[in-house]
Every structure is written in structure tokens, then in C-alpha cells.
Design a protein around this motif. Structure first.
Motif, short mmCIF file in Angstrom:
data_model
loop_
_atom_site.label_atom_id
_atom_site.label_comp_id
_atom_site.label_asym_id
_atom_site.label_seq_id
_atom_site.Cartn_x
_atom_site.Cartn_y
_atom_site.Cartn_z
N LEU A 114 0.87 -1.18 0.00
CA LEU A 114 0.00 0.00 0.00
C LEU A 114 0.90 1.23 0.00
CD1 LEU A 114 -2.71 -1.07 2.61
CD2 LEU A 114 -2.73 -1.35 0.13
N VAL A 115 0.71 2.09 -0.99
CA VAL A 115 1.65 3.19 -1.22
C VAL A 115 0.93 4.54 -1.08
CG1 VAL A 115 3.34 4.17 -2.81
CG2 VAL A 115 2.92 1.69 -2.80
N PRO A 116 0.88 5.09 0.15
CA PRO A 116 0.32 6.43 0.29
C PRO A 116 1.22 7.46 -0.38
CG PRO A 116 0.60 5.35 2.44
CD PRO A 116 1.31 4.53 1.42
N LEU A 117 0.64 8.31 -1.20
CA LEU A 117 1.39 9.32 -1.95
C LEU A 117 0.86 10.72 -1.66
CD1 LEU A 117 1.32 7.48 -5.39
CD2 LEU A 117 3.31 7.70 -3.89
N PHE A 118 1.75 11.67 -1.69
CA PHE A 118 1.37 13.09 -1.66
C PHE A 118 2.06 13.72 -2.85
CE2 PHE A 118 2.68 17.37 0.25
CZ PHE A 118 1.66 18.03 -0.40
N LEU A 119 1.28 13.96 -3.92
CA LEU A 119 1.87 14.43 -5.17
C LEU A 119 1.42 15.83 -5.60
CD1 LEU A 119 1.57 11.13 -7.25
CD2 LEU A 119 3.48 11.93 -5.85
N LEU A 120 0.31 16.32 -5.08
CA LEU A 120 -0.25 17.60 -5.51
C LEU A 120 -0.68 17.54 -6.98
CD1 LEU A 120 2.00 20.18 -3.67
CD2 LEU A 120 -0.49 20.13 -3.60
N TYR A 121 -0.62 18.67 -7.66
CA TYR A 121 -1.03 18.75 -9.07
C TYR A 121 -0.20 19.83 -9.75
CZ TYR A 121 -3.67 22.57 -6.97
OH TYR A 121 -4.02 23.67 -6.26
N ASP A 122 -0.12 19.74 -11.07
CA ASP A 122 0.76 20.66 -11.80
C ASP A 122 0.08 21.29 -13.01
OD1 ASP A 122 0.58 18.57 -13.55
OD2 ASP A 122 2.72 18.11 -13.58
N TYR A 123 -1.24 21.23 -13.07
CA TYR A 123 -2.03 21.81 -14.17
C TYR A 123 -1.80 21.09 -15.49
CZ TYR A 123 -2.25 25.57 -10.71
OH TYR A 123 -2.40 26.27 -9.55
N SER A 124 -1.27 19.88 -15.45
CA SER A 124 -1.06 19.15 -16.71
C SER A 124 -2.37 18.63 -17.29
CB SER A 124 -0.06 18.00 -16.50
OG SER A 124 -0.50 17.14 -15.47
N PHE A 125 -3.41 18.53 -16.47
CA PHE A 125 -4.71 18.10 -16.99
C PHE A 125 -5.43 19.34 -17.51
CE2 PHE A 125 -5.32 14.09 -14.12
CZ PHE A 125 -4.11 13.61 -14.57
N ARG A 126 -5.08 19.73 -18.70
CA ARG A 126 -5.63 20.92 -19.35
C ARG A 126 -5.72 20.64 -20.84
NH1 ARG A 126 -0.25 21.37 -18.86
NH2 ARG A 126 0.87 22.22 -20.65
N PRO A 127 -6.47 21.43 -21.57
CA PRO A 127 -6.54 21.20 -23.03
C PRO A 127 -5.16 21.34 -23.67
CG PRO A 127 -8.26 22.71 -22.30
CD PRO A 127 -7.35 22.51 -21.13
N PRO A 128 -4.88 20.57 -24.69
CA PRO A 128 -3.56 20.59 -25.32
C PRO A 128 -3.15 21.96 -25.86
CG PRO A 128 -4.91 18.81 -26.23
CD PRO A 128 -5.78 19.59 -25.30
N HIS A 129 -4.11 22.79 -26.23
CA HIS A 129 -3.77 24.10 -26.81
C HIS A 129 -3.42 25.15 -25.76
CE1 HIS A 129 -8.02 24.74 -25.79
NE2 HIS A 129 -7.74 26.03 -25.78
N VAL A 130 -3.57 24.82 -24.46
CA VAL A 130 -3.31 25.79 -23.39
C VAL A 130 -1.93 25.52 -22.79
CG1 VAL A 130 -4.06 26.67 -21.15
CG2 VAL A 130 -5.77 25.97 -22.85
#
Length: 197
Positions: A113-129
Motif C-alpha cells: 500500500l503506497v500512500p502518496l502526496f503528489l499535488l497537481y501541476d495543471y497538466s490536466f488541461r486542453p492541449p492548446h493551453v
């Protein structure tokens, strides 16, 4: 022995806070607390005091709400607040992303079991942005995440930088794990964009 998971308890709301005390007991089972349990450290302590009596073992990962500051008198920020939350978890013997990863040997067989704390980096966005325009693009679309006001990445200059540091740290730990044991990755933030649709 079963493995349960829950997130987004938001104990900052009275109705949720009170409901936690009515949860049944599962003395042989484990529970994953997958983030957004609360904003305030004292609410995390309350949650763990209650849940460690109801489950055999707990694992915790932070969500964005745990990391908020500037609301409800919270002054701790960024890495300082995160480490404070980790300390509270350790008071109760709760696994965190900073601890050795436990082995699960219940239903489904042996897994790490691998608890992670990674946050987010805005990579989930439309390709044109472009990355640097992601927040502005969202604002122009009428969307502003509350994290933009209440999540302070200090001492990192941006959430993206903090996310990058967390990903590097976690990747190194994952590479050191035995390859022959299946892993269950536990994180508050989505790990794969394709699973969001």
C-alpha cells in the motif's frame, strides 16, 4: 480482513464532524483516508482519535483542503503544515506518505500500500493551453479554484514546483520497492487523465 477507503469527509462542517462519531466499528479492517478530511489540524486529530478505535489500521494522504491556510485562523502553510499533519498521524500510528509502505495481506492477496502526496501541476488541461496560461485560461472560462487563494506552497515558489519535488521523491521511493509485489497507489489527486472522463 478488508481494505476500505474514504475521502472528502470535510469535518470543518458540523454535520460531518458529528456524523463521524456514529460510524460503526470494523476492528479487523483497514481504512484509507484519501484526503480532504479537514482544513484544521485539530479536526484531523479528532478524526484519528475516533477512527483508530474503529479500524485495525489507518493510512492517510492529504488533499488540497488539508494544506489550506488563511482560513479559520490557520497560519501554518505549505511544507510546514504538511509536516504538522504528518506528526499528528504519527501520534496515532497512522501511515503517511513519509512512512515505510505497509504490506496488505488481506482480501486480494499481498500488495504494497503506497500512500502518496503528489499535488497537481495543471497538466490536466486542453492541449492548446500552455502550462503557464492554465490558471488564466480557467479564469477566463469562469473557473477559479479556491486553492489559488488558500493553498500556499511555501517554501516552494509555486504549487507546480512543490508537485515536481513530491513526484521526484515518490518516484525514487517507488523505484526502491520490490518489483514482484503488486502496488496499490493511494493519492487524493487523479493520477491518470484518461480515468477522469
Amino acid at each position: 480482513m478488508k481494505l476500505y477507503a474514504i475521502s472528502d469527509l470535510h469535518l470543518d462542517y458540523k454535520i460531518n464532524y458529528e456524523a463521524l462519531t456514529t460510524l460503526p466499528t470494523f476492528p479487523e479492517d483497514w481504512l484509507i483516508l484519501a484526503g480532504d478530511i479537514c482544513c484544521r489540524v485539530e479536526h484531523l486529530r479528532f478524526a484519528l482519535a475516533n477512527l483508530t478505535k474503529r479500524f485495525a489500521k489507518l493510512l492517510w494522504v492529504p488533499g488540497n483542503h488539508e494544506l489550506w491556510n488563511g482560513v479559520a485562523g490557520i497560519i501554518e502553510r505549505g511544507e510546514e503544515k504538511y509536516q504538522q499533519l504528518v506528526s499528528v498521524c504519527r501520534e496515532f500510528g497512522v501511515y503517511t506518505p513519509e512512512d515505510p509502505y505497509p504490506l496488505w495481506q488481506g482480501e486480494g492477496g499481498t500488495h504494497s500500500l503506497v500512500p502518496l502526496f503528489l499535488l497537481y501541476d495543471y497538466s490536466f488541461r486542453p492541449p492548446h493551453v500552455p502550462l503557464e496560461d492554465a490558471v488564466t485560461w480557467a479564469k477566463e472560462s469562469g473557473i477559479t479554484c479556491t486553492d489559488e487563494y488558500f493553498l500556499d506552497p511555501y517554501p516552494y515558489t509555486t504549487t507546480v514546483n512543490w508537485c515536481s519535488a513530491r513526484c521526484e521523491y515518490s518516484e525514487q521511493r517507488l523505484l526502491e520497492m520490490p518489483a514482484n509485489i503488486p502496488k496499490i497507489l493511494i493519492n487524493h489527486y487523479p493520477l491518470r487523465k484518461d480515468l477522469l472522463y
